[in-house]
Design a protein around this motif. Sequence first.
Motif, PDB file in Angstrom:
ATOM      1  N   HIS A  12      47.018  87.734   6.556  1.00  0.00           N
ATOM      2  CA  HIS A  12      47.719  87.926   7.841  1.00  0.00           C
ATOM      3  C   HIS A  12      47.586  89.362   8.335  1.00  0.00           C
ATOM      4  O   HIS A  12      47.405  89.606   9.538  1.00  0.00           O
ATOM      5  CB  HIS A  12      49.191  87.553   7.685  1.00  0.00           C
ATOM      6  N   LYS A  13      47.666  90.306   7.405  1.00  0.00           N
ATOM      7  CA  LYS A  13      47.565  91.711   7.797  1.00  0.00           C
ATOM      8  C   LYS A  13      46.179  92.025   8.357  1.00  0.00           C
ATOM      9  O   LYS A  13      46.049  92.682   9.396  1.00  0.00           O
ATOM     10  CB  LYS A  13      47.865  92.602   6.591  1.00  0.00           C
ATOM     11  N   ILE A  14      45.146  91.547   7.695  1.00  0.00           N
ATOM     12  CA  ILE A  14      43.779  91.807   8.149  1.00  0.00           C
ATOM     13  C   ILE A  14      43.522  91.152   9.504  1.00  0.00           C
ATOM     14  O   ILE A  14      42.966  91.765  10.424  1.00  0.00           O
ATOM     15  CB  ILE A  14      42.753  91.296   7.107  1.00  0.00           C
ATOM     16  N   LEU A  15      43.952  89.904   9.651  1.00  0.00           N
ATOM     17  CA  LEU A  15      43.689  89.183  10.897  1.00  0.00           C
ATOM     18  C   LEU A  15      44.487  89.747  12.065  1.00  0.00           C
ATOM     19  O   LEU A  15      44.023  89.738  13.210  1.00  0.00           O
ATOM     20  CB  LEU A  15      44.002  87.698  10.714  1.00  0.00           C
ATOM     21  N   LYS A  16      45.661  90.249  11.777  1.00  0.00           N
ATOM     22  CA  LYS A  16      46.469  90.853  12.843  1.00  0.00           C
ATOM     23  C   LYS A  16      45.774  92.081  13.399  1.00  0.00           C
ATOM     24  O   LYS A  16      45.785  92.343  14.610  1.00  0.00           O
ATOM     25  CB  LYS A  16      47.842  91.225  12.307  1.00  0.00           C
ATOM     26  N   ASP A  17      45.139  92.861  12.513  1.00  0.00           N
ATOM     27  CA  ASP A  17      44.417  94.052  12.957  1.00  0.00           C
ATOM     28  C   ASP A  17      43.144  93.679  13.710  1.00  0.00           C
ATOM     29  O   ASP A  17      42.732  94.387  14.641  1.00  0.00           O
ATOM     30  CB  ASP A  17      44.053  94.927  11.747  1.00  0.00           C
ATOM     31  N   ARG A  18      42.515  92.569  13.337  1.00  0.00           N
ATOM     32  CA  ARG A  18      41.221  92.212  13.913  1.00  0.00           C
ATOM     33  C   ARG A  18      41.326  91.467  15.244  1.00  0.00           C
ATOM     34  O   ARG A  18      40.513  91.666  16.132  1.00  0.00           O
ATOM     35  CB  ARG A  18      40.424  91.346  12.934  1.00  0.00           C
ATOM     36  N   CYS A  19      42.302  90.571  15.333  1.00  0.00           N
ATOM     37  CA  CYS A  19      42.318  89.715  16.531  1.00  0.00           C
ATOM     38  C   CYS A  19      43.726  89.431  17.036  1.00  0.00           C
ATOM     39  O   CYS A  19      43.963  88.383  17.648  1.00  0.00           O
ATOM     40  CB  CYS A  19      41.601  88.393  16.232  1.00  0.00           C
ATOM     41  N   ASN A  20      44.637  90.341  16.775  1.00  0.00           N
ATOM     42  CA  ASN A  20      46.025  90.139  17.218  1.00  0.00           C
ATOM     43  C   ASN A  20      46.518  88.761  16.810  1.00  0.00           C
ATOM     44  O   ASN A  20      47.040  87.991  17.606  1.00  0.00           O
ATOM     45  CB  ASN A  20      46.113  90.317  18.738  1.00  0.00           C
ATOM     46  N   HIS A  21      46.338  88.461  15.540  1.00  0.00           N
ATOM     47  CA  HIS A  21      46.580  87.123  15.009  1.00  0.00           C
ATOM     48  C   HIS A  21      48.058  86.766  15.030  1.00  0.00           C
ATOM     49  O   HIS A  21      48.921  87.559  14.625  1.00  0.00           O
ATOM     50  CB  HIS A  21      46.057  87.059  13.570  1.00  0.00           C
ATOM     51  N   THR A  22      48.341  85.565  15.478  1.00  0.00           N
ATOM     52  CA  THR A  22      49.706  85.040  15.454  1.00  0.00           C
ATOM     53  C   THR A  22      49.888  84.188  14.209  1.00  0.00           C
ATOM     54  O   THR A  22      49.219  83.164  14.034  1.00  0.00           O
ATOM     55  CB  THR A  22      49.992  84.188  16.700  1.00  0.00           C
ATOM     56  N   ILE A  23      50.776  84.603  13.320  1.00  0.00           N
ATOM     57  CA  ILE A  23      50.956  83.928  12.037  1.00  0.00           C
ATOM     58  C   ILE A  23      51.597  82.561  12.217  1.00  0.00           C
ATOM     59  O   ILE A  23      51.213  81.577  11.582  1.00  0.00           O
ATOM     60  CB  ILE A  23      51.812  84.803  11.090  1.00  0.00           C
ATOM     61  N   GLU A  24      52.580  82.496  13.089  1.00  0.00           N
ATOM     62  CA  GLU A  24      53.338  81.262  13.246  1.00  0.00           C
ATOM     63  C   GLU A  24      52.441  80.103  13.703  1.00  0.00           C
ATOM     64  O   GLU A  24      51.655  80.245  14.643  1.00  0.00           O
ATOM     65  CB  GLU A  24      54.468  81.466  14.268  1.00  0.00           C
ATOM     66  N   ASP A  25      52.584  78.994  13.020  1.00  0.00           N
ATOM     67  CA  ASP A  25      51.909  77.745  13.393  1.00  0.00           C
ATOM     68  C   ASP A  25      50.373  77.870  13.422  1.00  0.00           C
ATOM     69  O   ASP A  25      49.707  77.175  14.193  1.00  0.00           O
ATOM     70  CB  ASP A  25      52.392  77.251  14.773  1.00  0.00           C
ATOM     71  N   CYS A  26      49.818  78.738  12.599  1.00  0.00           N
ATOM     72  CA  CYS A  26      48.354  78.867  12.542  1.00  0.00           C
ATOM     73  C   CYS A  26      47.816  77.815  11.582  1.00  0.00           C
ATOM     74  O   CYS A  26      47.973  77.922  10.362  1.00  0.00           O
ATOM     75  CB  CYS A  26      47.953  80.261  12.086  1.00  0.00           C
ATOM     76  N   LEU A  27      47.172  76.783  12.136  1.00  0.00           N
ATOM     77  CA  LEU A  27      46.660  75.705  11.295  1.00  0.00           C
ATOM     78  C   LEU A  27      45.532  76.186  10.387  1.00  0.00           C
ATOM     79  O   LEU A  27      45.381  75.704   9.257  1.00  0.00           O
ATOM     80  CB  LEU A  27      46.176  74.557  12.182  1.00  0.00           C
ATOM     81  N   LEU A  28      44.712  77.127  10.864  1.00  0.00           N
ATOM     82  CA  LEU A  28      43.631  77.641  10.032  1.00  0.00           C
ATOM     83  C   LEU A  28      44.175  78.338   8.791  1.00  0.00           C
ATOM     84  O   LEU A  28      43.611  78.220   7.700  1.00  0.00           O
ATOM     85  CB  LEU A  28      42.754  78.606  10.837  1.00  0.00           C
ATOM     86  N   CYS A  29      45.269  79.070   8.940  1.00  0.00           N
ATOM     87  CA  CYS A  29      45.879  79.735   7.785  1.00  0.00           C
ATOM     88  C   CYS A  29      46.522  78.718   6.847  1.00  0.00           C
ATOM     89  O   CYS A  29      46.395  78.809   5.627  1.00  0.00           O
ATOM     90  CB  CYS A  29      46.924  80.758   8.235  1.00  0.00           C
ATOM     91  N   GLN A  30      47.213  77.747   7.424  1.00  0.00           N
ATOM     92  CA  GLN A  30      47.943  76.770   6.615  1.00  0.00           C
ATOM     93  C   GLN A  30      47.016  75.877   5.809  1.00  0.00           C
ATOM     94  O   GLN A  30      47.339  75.499   4.676  1.00  0.00           O
ATOM     95  CB  GLN A  30      48.840  75.913   7.521  1.00  0.00           C
ATOM     96  N   LYS A  31      45.886  75.539   6.362  1.00  0.00           N
ATOM     97  CA  LYS A  31      44.989  74.593   5.705  1.00  0.00           C
ATOM     98  C   LYS A  31      43.762  75.283   5.109  1.00  0.00           C
ATOM     99  O   LYS A  31      43.539  75.268   3.904  1.00  0.00           O
ATOM    100  CB  LYS A  31      44.539  73.523   6.714  1.00  0.00           C
ATOM    101  N   VAL A  32      42.975  75.911   5.969  1.00  0.00           N
ATOM    102  CA  VAL A  32      41.695  76.466   5.517  1.00  0.00           C
ATOM    103  C   VAL A  32      41.897  77.668   4.608  1.00  0.00           C
ATOM    104  O   VAL A  32      41.396  77.712   3.479  1.00  0.00           O
ATOM    105  CB  VAL A  32      40.815  76.847   6.723  1.00  0.00           C
ATOM    106  N   MET A  33      42.635  78.672   5.085  1.00  0.00           N
ATOM    107  CA  MET A  33      42.773  79.912   4.318  1.00  0.00           C
ATOM    108  C   MET A  33      43.550  79.678   3.022  1.00  0.00           C
ATOM    109  O   MET A  33      43.143  80.156   1.958  1.00  0.00           O
ATOM    110  CB  MET A  33      43.474  80.983   5.164  1.00  0.00           C
ATOM    111  N   LYS A  34      44.645  78.956   3.094  1.00  0.00           N
ATOM    112  CA  LYS A  34      45.443  78.715   1.885  1.00  0.00           C
ATOM    113  C   LYS A  34      44.651  77.903   0.860  1.00  0.00           C
ATOM    114  O   LYS A  34      44.694  78.179  -0.349  1.00  0.00           O
ATOM    115  CB  LYS A  34      46.741  77.988   2.222  1.00  0.00           C
ATOM    116  N   GLY A  35      43.920  76.893   1.332  1.00  0.00           N
ATOM    117  CA  GLY A  35      43.114  76.093   0.417  1.00  0.00           C
ATOM    118  C   GLY A  35      42.028  76.918  -0.248  1.00  0.00           C
ATOM    119  O   GLY A  35      41.776  76.794  -1.454  1.00  0.00           O
ATOM    120  N   ALA A  36      41.375  77.789   0.531  1.00  0.00           N
ATOM    121  CA  ALA A  36      40.331  78.647  -0.030  1.00  0.00           C
ATOM    122  C   ALA A  36      40.906  79.609  -1.063  1.00  0.00           C
ATOM    123  O   ALA A  36      40.304  79.853  -2.115  1.00  0.00           O
ATOM    124  CB  ALA A  36      39.639  79.427   1.085  1.00  0.00           C
TER     125      ALA A  36
END
Length: 582
Positions: free
Chosen positions: A385-409
């Motif tokens: 979350h910290k890296i993505l926030k710096d790169r693309c103003n990432h919104t943590i809440e309800d991020c399906l890519l984080c919940q499924k793809v990133m967590k699974g990886a």
Amino acid sequence: MIKYPDADGKLKAECKHCKKTFDADSKKGTTHLKNHLERCPANPKRKSGSDGRDGDDQHQSLSPSIKTKELASLIKENSVRGVIKHFSSDQERMNWPDCPHLDPRVLNSRKDEILQLYQEEKEKLCQFLNNLSCRFTLQLVCRNRGMDDMDDGCLLVVNYIDDSWERQSKIISWERQSKIISFWHCPRDHIKNFTEAVKQSCMDWKIDMNICSLVLSLEIDTADGLYNEIGKMESWFSQRRSLPFAGCLLSTYYLRDYVGSVLKSEDYVGDGIRSIKECAAYVQNKSTSDKLIQLDGAVRLAISMLDYGPPVWGFGYFQSAVDVKEVFSALEQFDSEFRSINLSKQKWDEVTATYEHLKLLEDVSISISWERRDIPIIVDLPYVHKILKDRCNHTIEDCLLCQKVMKGAIDLFFSKNYSVRVIAVILDPRLKMDGLQLRYKEIYGSDADRYLEKVNKDFRDVYDAYAATASSNSKSYEMLDAMGRPSSPKSELDLYMKELKVPAVKKFDKLAWWRGNAPFYPTLARMARDYLALEITTADAAAKHALFALIHDVDCIYQFPGIPEIITPLLLLKGFLSSPEN
């Protein structure tokens, strides 16, 4: 008769009917061979009235022990196809000069001998493995080349460091001892059964209670239930040994397949891809019909890729999309029709965020691969979350890519690879904890202490488990204070951490260092033998190469009906006979 040289280079002749072996030296002539054929009980064309006995047989046939040695030499020095060719008749060789076309069922005539030799060599190797005072790292390498099940296979390899801390290799030359112990012809759609196959093989070889970790080099698909199979495997190995089971370590080489299967199954980015393809197709057509629109080579290539659509792994696809974003923005300034189909700012933000997610996974998978030898970092969701926030103003809440793809990886590929790699780093006397501290301060900044505390706890937990099972030679040292008076005893771990590091030179033999220092750090030396066995920069490639070679050797064989059941023992037997201990 089939003529061939034995292991000593002497010519032998073998009867095609009864398989008896004779001296075929030209000085001996051929009378004894002719006499045998006329009397051979298995020869349907033998002379009438013959009782099947002849004096030449009694003198020229080899004893069972000599025949076994010659069979072992034949298997060791030839491919499976070469063995089939050896036992084929002259007529078959003439009809089919290319070995792949020879019928493997000819091996049935030697089935009992091959199986007996296989069992003898297997028992020898099994005893050898069980006499070693170390744990083993298993590698399961699976191969799938597409729709044809005949091209599939799985190879189980056991890696270890022997009692002399010697670098030995069985498959090809690499830095650790390895043995091929099992080979399965395993179609991809039956891969769910690999859990039972691995467990059964480990019990068969009597190493099931001595496994440190299992490296999995196989495709991961969310649809095949492999995640559950991995959980079962880890639970089974953990319950069979008091020492910690480091886990099932998935090769990051197959991370792309996993991410692609998640993206495909959930259609997280389908809407963005469809919009990108529509824009790319428009620009592609417009550039050929409108002379005012000229695309340079790089842009034209990117547009063509976007128009074609993404492969299973979409990192390169989304990178191309981000690269042409400005081109699309410039085009919509004077093309109102394109302006109506170009992605909105919100959609472009989603595409950029997807690209940054996939790029982060790509970067981490490269840094954590064994080939890089980098100091491993801890990848968890807060770090992501910290890296993505710096790169693309990432919104943590309800991020399906984080919940499924990133967590699974993280769960499947990064966490356990990190835990094993970090132990190997600390057991490198050039680095120890100091190397991690410098790296983590650089990566995590103010959060470094939190991650270092986790590293220290994880390492000490494993060390304590080894120390609890240590023999009486595990040492605790009495230290002296500045006045020469005894102070509190220090454990070998404390002494190891406080001892000066070895100079950081590239050509440094860690195994030689531990061989010399094992008497001073017996518990840590046991850990080093188990965890440094994984530091095989070419092990994964070597195991895949060995698997490809085996499957190439037998690809043609599986085209025949009624394949001899001795094909797999024959494949493994060739490896057993090439072992250093033989």
